[in-house]
Design a protein around this motif. Structure first.
Motif, PDB file in Angstrom:
ATOM      1  N   GLY A  97       0.822  -1.360  -0.066  1.00 29.60           N
ATOM      2  CA  GLY A  97       0.057  -0.044  -0.025  1.00 29.60           C
ATOM      3  C   GLY A  97       1.121   1.171   0.060  1.00 29.60           C
ATOM      4  N   PHE A  98       0.848   1.966  -1.119  1.00 29.73           N
ATOM      5  CA  PHE A  98       1.640   3.023  -1.147  1.00 29.73           C
ATOM      6  C   PHE A  98       1.205   4.545  -0.790  1.00 29.73           C
ATOM      7  N   ALA A  99       0.144   4.466  -0.335  1.00 28.86           N
ATOM      8  CA  ALA A  99      -0.376   5.978   0.173  1.00 28.86           C
ATOM      9  C   ALA A  99      -1.599   6.085   0.767  1.00 28.86           C
ATOM     10  N   LYS A 100      -1.885   6.839   1.806  1.00 29.83           N
ATOM     11  CA  LYS A 100      -3.050   6.814   2.622  1.00 29.83           C
ATOM     12  C   LYS A 100      -3.552   8.009   2.267  1.00 29.83           C
ATOM     13  N   GLY A 101      -5.221   8.156   2.559  1.00 30.69           N
ATOM     14  CA  GLY A 101      -5.871   9.404   2.458  1.00 30.69           C
ATOM     15  C   GLY A 101      -6.010  10.065   1.058  1.00 30.69           C
ATOM     16  N   GLY A 102      -5.945  11.452   0.919  1.00 30.70           N
ATOM     17  CA  GLY A 102      -5.837  11.839  -0.572  1.00 30.70           C
ATOM     18  C   GLY A 102      -7.219  11.955  -1.059  1.00 30.70           C
ATOM     19  N   VAL A 103      -8.317  12.283  -0.371  1.00 26.24           N
ATOM     20  CA  VAL A 103      -9.613  12.437  -0.766  1.00 26.24           C
ATOM     21  C   VAL A 103     -10.247  13.677  -0.113  1.00 26.24           C
ATOM     22  N   ARG A 104     -11.123  14.564  -0.676  1.00 28.12           N
ATOM     23  CA  ARG A 104     -11.886  15.556   0.264  1.00 28.12           C
ATOM     24  C   ARG A 104     -13.236  15.745  -0.770  1.00 28.12           C
ATOM     25  N   ILE A 105     -14.290  16.082   0.259  1.00 35.18           N
ATOM     26  CA  ILE A 105     -15.505  16.416  -0.494  1.00 35.18           C
ATOM     27  C   ILE A 105     -15.462  17.954  -0.446  1.00 35.18           C
ATOM     28  N   VAL A 106     -15.894  18.661  -1.512  1.00 30.27           N
ATOM     29  CA  VAL A 106     -15.558  20.138  -1.615  1.00 30.27           C
ATOM     30  C   VAL A 106     -17.172  20.600  -2.265  1.00 30.27           C
ATOM     31  N   ALA A 107     -17.519  21.703  -1.696  1.00 40.64           N
ATOM     32  CA  ALA A 107     -18.918  22.279  -2.302  1.00 40.64           C
ATOM     33  C   ALA A 107     -18.529  23.584  -2.635  1.00 40.64           C
ATOM     34  N   SER A 108     -19.557  24.002  -3.462  1.00 37.59           N
ATOM     35  CA  SER A 108     -19.062  25.526  -3.979  1.00 37.59           C
ATOM     36  C   SER A 108     -19.692  26.515  -3.134  1.00 37.59           C
ATOM     37  N   LYS A 109     -19.313  27.731  -2.812  1.00 40.24           N
ATOM     38  CA  LYS A 109     -19.532  28.256  -1.840  1.00 40.24           C
ATOM     39  C   LYS A 109     -21.107  28.865  -1.781  1.00 40.24           C
ATOM     40  N   ALA A 110     -21.730  28.770  -3.258  1.00 45.12           N
ATOM     41  CA  ALA A 110     -22.876  29.299  -3.574  1.00 45.12           C
ATOM     42  C   ALA A 110     -23.837  28.114  -3.229  1.00 45.12           C
ATOM     43  N   SER A 111     -23.466  27.000  -2.884  1.00 46.38           N
ATOM     44  CA  SER A 111     -24.277  25.785  -2.915  1.00 46.38           C
ATOM     45  C   SER A 111     -25.347  25.584  -1.544  1.00 46.38           C
ATOM     46  N   GLY A 112     -24.798  26.391  -0.380  1.00 48.69           N
ATOM     47  CA  GLY A 112     -25.542  26.376   0.807  1.00 48.69           C
ATOM     48  C   GLY A 112     -25.312  25.299   1.344  1.00 48.69           C
ATOM     49  N   ILE A 113     -24.182  24.180   1.077  1.00 50.97           N
ATOM     50  CA  ILE A 113     -23.954  23.033   1.744  1.00 50.97           C
ATOM     51  C   ILE A 113     -22.975  23.158   2.743  1.00 50.97           C
ATOM     52  N   HIS A 114     -23.379  22.649   4.011  1.00 53.38           N
ATOM     53  CA  HIS A 114     -22.553  22.567   5.326  1.00 53.38           C
ATOM     54  C   HIS A 114     -22.128  21.268   5.755  1.00 53.38           C
ATOM     55  N   SER A 115     -22.977  20.092   5.294  1.00 58.71           N
ATOM     56  CA  SER A 115     -22.775  18.846   5.542  1.00 58.71           C
ATOM     57  C   SER A 115     -23.213  18.053   4.607  1.00 58.71           C
ATOM     58  N   VAL A 116     -22.991  16.670   4.586  1.00 59.47           N
ATOM     59  CA  VAL A 116     -23.396  15.887   3.759  1.00 59.47           C
ATOM     60  C   VAL A 116     -25.068  15.565   3.837  1.00 59.47           C
ATOM     61  N   ALA A 117     -25.532  15.962   4.945  1.00 55.18           N
ATOM     62  CA  ALA A 117     -27.017  15.956   4.887  1.00 55.18           C
ATOM     63  C   ALA A 117     -27.587  16.978   4.095  1.00 55.18           C
ATOM     64  N   ASP A 118     -26.904  18.089   3.659  1.00 60.38           N
ATOM     65  CA  ASP A 118     -27.337  19.109   2.886  1.00 60.38           C
ATOM     66  C   ASP A 118     -27.354  18.755   1.333  1.00 60.38           C
TER      67      ASP A 118
END
Length: 322
Positions: free
Chosen positions: A97-118
């Motif tokens: 296994g050569f690496a760990k992590g490396g992923v993010r969930i990113v929302a646009s600022k205009a989306s109104g998203i603050h959590s996955v529930a949104d």
């Protein structure tokens, strides 16, 4: 003069023989920050009597046809893509296994998203067939949301290439993305997105990227396979021990100057170079893929059947790495 000529001829012959003595290993790799130590192997390969010929692919799934065609000996891949490949008949073993992590969930600022529930009622982009897809689906499931790539569910998923995800977010075609590094860090640093979370709080935990080797190389070229794993451990050790060298190599050689210092450091704050993987992680990832229909596997492979960590263990012992 004749004696000198004979000596020169012998020296030239030895030189030619030495040049030809390097065993070639054909490496499939991807262009991500945390894949840098794998790429660096080709720079120090001669120390192990090897020549690494690197070929960059767009995503892990694209490497599998090249393996089936006999064009690749070893590949760096998201574990998900490797599992799907093995299920589809690719003759490969997970060897590290050569690496760990490396992923993010990113929302646009205009989306109104603050959590996955949104995410309900939103459009989310992701690349198909890798850690980011499985992590996204696991997070949606945890939040009790339904999804499809067609309208009618809580969340509509748009499958796009890694290179297109940021532009789709910036252009307002989608509301959020589950993106790999350094692209996730780049879109945040451009001011076009905000981090919602690092999606490591599901059963899979932090994803581990897999180094896979063909059965042919493992079984028929054991000495080359042994030296290659020593090379892998040495390259990874070098990057872990010398972060400045790692940054310089990734930014200048892998990304050809197209990755800023800030983007690299932010990306690697969410990823790490590693050696290890275990049967449990391979099996849990396989089970989650089957649960969520990732890879469309008819016969999911059992981790115990194709995870071969003996070469890694030996290489770490040889180089005195814990």
């Amino acid at each position: 003069m004749k004696f000198r000529a004979v000596i020169l001829s012998i020296a030239m012959a030895v030189g030619i023989q030495s040049a030809h003595a390097e065993d070639v290993v054909r490496l499939g790799n991807l262009k991500f920050a945390h894949y840098g130590a794998v790429s660096y192997m080709k720079e120090i390969a001669p120390e192990f009597g090897l020549k690494v010929e690197e070929r960059i692919f767009a995503k892990g799934l694209d490497i599998m046809p090249a393996i089936l065609a006999g064009e690749i000996d070893v590949a760096a891949s998201a574990l998900d893509a490797a599992i799907a490949g093995r299920s589809g008949g690719a003759p490969i073993y997970v060897v590290a296994g050569f690496a760990k992590g490396g992923v993010r969930i990113v929302a646009s600022k205009a989306s109104g998203i603050h959590s996955v529930a949104d995410f309900k009622g939103k459009k989310i982009g992701v690349a198909r067939g890798g850690a980011q897809e499985l992590l996204l689906l696991a997070e949606l499931s945890k939040a009790g949301l339904t999804w499809s790539d067609k309208p009618g569910k809580d969340v509509q998923i748009y499958y796009l290439a890694f290179a297109d995800l940021n532009q789709a977010l910036i252009g307002g075609q989608i509301d959020a993305i589950c993106q790999s590094e350094p692209q996730a860090a780049q879109v945040i640093n451009k001011g076009a997105g905000v981090e919602i979370l690092k999606p490591y709080d599901t059963e899979m935990g932090e994803p581990i990227r897999a180094l896979v080797m063909t059965e042919k190389m493992y079984k028929e070229r054991p000495d080359v396979a042994k030296r290659f794993m020593q090379l892998f451990v040495k390259a990874t050790q070098t990057f872990k021990n010398d972060p400045a060298l790692a940054e310089k190599y990734v930014r200048t050689s892998l990304f050809k100057g197209q990755l800023s210092e800030q983007d690299y450091r932010d990306a690697m704050s969410n990823a790490s170079f590693s050696y290890d993987i275990d049967l449990h992680h391979v099996q849990v990832t396989t089970d989650m893929m089957q649960k969520f229909g990732v890879g469309r596997m008819v016969a999911p492979p059992k981790a115990t059947d194709w995870t071969k960590l003996d070469l890694l263990k030996a290489a770490k012992a040889d180089l005195k790495i814990n």
